[in-house]
Scaffold this motif. Structure first.
Motif, mmCIF file in Angstrom:
data_model
loop_
_atom_site.group_PDB
_atom_site.id
_atom_site.type_symbol
_atom_site.label_atom_id
_atom_site.label_comp_id
_atom_site.label_asym_id
_atom_site.label_seq_id
_atom_site.Cartn_x
_atom_site.Cartn_y
_atom_site.Cartn_z
ATOM 1 N N SER A 230 -15.188 -1.925 44.387
ATOM 2 C CA SER A 230 -14.421 -0.768 44.334
ATOM 3 C C SER A 230 -13.574 -0.408 43.972
ATOM 4 O O SER A 230 -13.320 0.991 43.122
ATOM 5 C CB SER A 230 -13.677 -2.265 45.818
ATOM 6 O OG SER A 230 -12.651 -1.435 46.175
ATOM 7 N N ASP A 231 -13.331 -1.147 42.609
ATOM 8 C CA ASP A 231 -12.435 -0.501 41.658
ATOM 9 C C ASP A 231 -13.763 0.318 40.852
ATOM 10 O O ASP A 231 -12.728 1.400 40.303
ATOM 11 C CB ASP A 231 -12.293 -1.939 40.686
ATOM 12 C CG ASP A 231 -10.407 -1.751 40.142
ATOM 13 O OD1 ASP A 231 -10.135 -0.758 40.463
ATOM 14 O OD2 ASP A 231 -9.985 -2.393 38.795
ATOM 15 N N SER A 232 -14.396 0.125 40.740
ATOM 16 C CA SER A 232 -15.533 1.121 40.200
ATOM 17 C C SER A 232 -15.476 2.131 41.256
ATOM 18 O O SER A 232 -16.729 2.753 40.418
ATOM 19 C CB SER A 232 -16.811 0.603 39.340
ATOM 20 O OG SER A 232 -16.477 -0.991 39.343
ATOM 21 N N ARG A 233 -15.410 2.379 41.427
ATOM 22 C CA ARG A 233 -15.689 3.719 42.775
ATOM 23 C C ARG A 233 -16.820 3.548 43.085
ATOM 24 O O ARG A 233 -17.926 5.094 43.799
ATOM 25 C CB ARG A 233 -15.207 4.954 42.162
ATOM 26 C CG ARG A 233 -13.716 4.532 41.890
ATOM 27 C CD ARG A 233 -13.380 6.307 40.637
ATOM 28 N NE ARG A 233 -13.470 6.745 41.192
ATOM 29 C CZ ARG A 233 -12.044 7.462 41.806
ATOM 30 N NH1 ARG A 233 -10.907 7.322 42.408
ATOM 31 N NH2 ARG A 233 -12.962 9.273 42.578
ATOM 32 N N ARG A 234 -17.524 2.688 42.937
ATOM 33 C CA ARG A 234 -18.635 3.148 43.942
ATOM 34 C C ARG A 234 -18.825 2.865 45.803
ATOM 35 O O ARG A 234 -17.703 2.823 46.141
ATOM 36 C CB ARG A 234 -19.828 1.143 43.828
ATOM 37 C CG ARG A 234 -20.155 0.660 42.415
ATOM 38 C CD ARG A 234 -20.370 0.244 42.541
ATOM 39 N NE ARG A 234 -20.683 -0.087 40.888
ATOM 40 C CZ ARG A 234 -20.911 -1.342 40.155
ATOM 41 N NH1 ARG A 234 -21.135 -2.877 40.734
ATOM 42 N NH2 ARG A 234 -21.186 -1.194 39.143
ATOM 43 N N SER A 235 -19.696 3.555 45.728
ATOM 44 C CA SER A 235 -19.560 3.641 47.758
ATOM 45 C C SER A 235 -20.082 2.779 48.141
ATOM 46 O O SER A 235 -20.973 1.710 48.077
ATOM 47 C CB SER A 235 -20.333 5.155 48.235
ATOM 48 O OG SER A 235 -20.367 6.290 47.242
#
Ligand code: AHM
Length: 335
Positions: A230-235
């Motif tokens: 989530s922190d790595s802005r993955r979908s």
């Protein structure tokens, strides 16, 4: 115009690569293709259920209306019974396996494991569902009825596995241990046509797929990994229908996680009917599948027909990354 290759043509063509093949496996795969078309027809009509009669009621033609997953189960089993190509079937919908006691059934070399309609709770809301299957060579004596030990084999003994996704189009993917190929149903022809050849799962880190609603019930290392994604802005993409979620990952790359949780200490998905066939397909497409103890799914020795297993499956780079998180954050482990 490019000539299309149908599923039947493809299966027969591949059989030629094995000069001593008797055609039984090919026959079984073709039968599954036909059974899939029957289930597909019913899935497409599911929206009409309210017109035709509710589950448990009697419809206009006087037949009792069945739940679609039970219907799919019965249709598949009836069809396979008559095909004479397998000696028994274990289904997610049935407590015990079914023996096919005919002469052909006793002589047949293979047994089938199947989840006839995975994700069936999605049908009411018009979301894609799937059929998952695996084929084992039986280990009991031919000429006799099949036995439990024919089904309780680890996934690394599967001779073939596949799924059918009833989505915006209907797709069947299967492997016999030599890569994965996909076939899209052309409704005008009534044929599965080769559409995805020698599939390879892309290695990227765009998508993760997990029921994040259970976050607080997951182990620490699982929560850490989800935080990281989530922190790595993955979908986050979670359909809640394993076949659809994994199919997306096979095409686009990504990881699917159905871990153990406080409420489901063994996870939810079944080793024989869901995890093993999907793991074989994903591995054959270059991906990876493990459980929460970082064991290869396909090497787990099943103890019972309906055994469950946590599963982490998808692009190799993402599953490897998950392994690193477990090694680092699992309580009691060095890191
Ligand atoms: P089912 O066998 O009852 O259809 O359940 C299997 C399905 C999978 O397709 C899906 O990945 C999972 O259950 C979703 O479960 P949850 O709603 O707990 O996220």
């Amino acid at each position: 115009m490019e000539r299309i290759t149908t599923l039947d043509e493809f299966i027969l063509d591949k059989q030629k690569d094995f000069p001593f093949a008797t055609g039984e496996l090919s026959g079984l795969l073709r039968d599954i293709g036909v059974a899939a078309k029957i289930v597909n027809r019913e899935v497409n009509r599911a929206g009409l259920v309210n017109i035709l009669g509710l589950e448990g009621s009697t419809n206009k033609t006087g037949d009792e209306v069945q739940k679609l997953d039970i219907f799919a189960n019965n249709k598949l089993i009836d069809y396979m019974k008559n095909s004479g190509e397998c000696s028994g079937i274990a289904s997610e919908e049935l407590e015990d396996f079914v023996k096919l006691p005919t002469k052909e059934g006793k002589e047949a070399k293979y047994v089938l494991v199947v989840d006839p309609l995975d994700g069936s709770s999605n049908i009411d809301v018009n979301v894609s569902v799937g059929t998952i299957f695996g084929i084992y060579r039986r280990v009991s004596d031919h000429g006799k009825e099949c036995e439990l030990k024919d089904f309780l084999q680890p996934g690394n003994k599967l001779v073939a596995a596949g799924f059918i996704l009833y989505g915006t189009s209907t797709i069947m993917m299967y492997t016999t241990g030599n890569g994965v190929n996909g076939f899209t149903l052309d409704p005008s022809l009534g044929e599965f046509c080769l559409s995805h050849q020698s599939l390879k799962i892309p290695e990227n880190d765009k998508y993760y797929s997990v029921n994040q609603g259970y976050y607080l019930q997951f182990d620490l290392e699982m929560r850490r990994y989800i935080d990281y994604c989530s922190d790595s802005r993955r979908s986050l993409r979670y359909i809640g229908s394993m076949v659809s979620d994994i199919h997306r990952n096979i095409i686009k790359g990504g990881i699917f996680l159905y871990p153990n949780s406080r409420n489901n200490p063994q996870g939810k998905l079944r080793l024989l009917y869901e995890c093993n066939p999907m793991a074989m397909i994903v591995e054959q497409a270059g991906g990876k599948a493990i459980n929460s103890n970082l064991e290869r799914i396909l090497d787990i020795e099943p103890k019972s027909l309906h055994q469950r297993s946590p599963i982490i499956i998808g692009s190799t780079n993402m599953v490897d990354e998950f392994e690193e998180f477990v090694k680092k954050y699992r309580p009691g482990k060095e890191g």
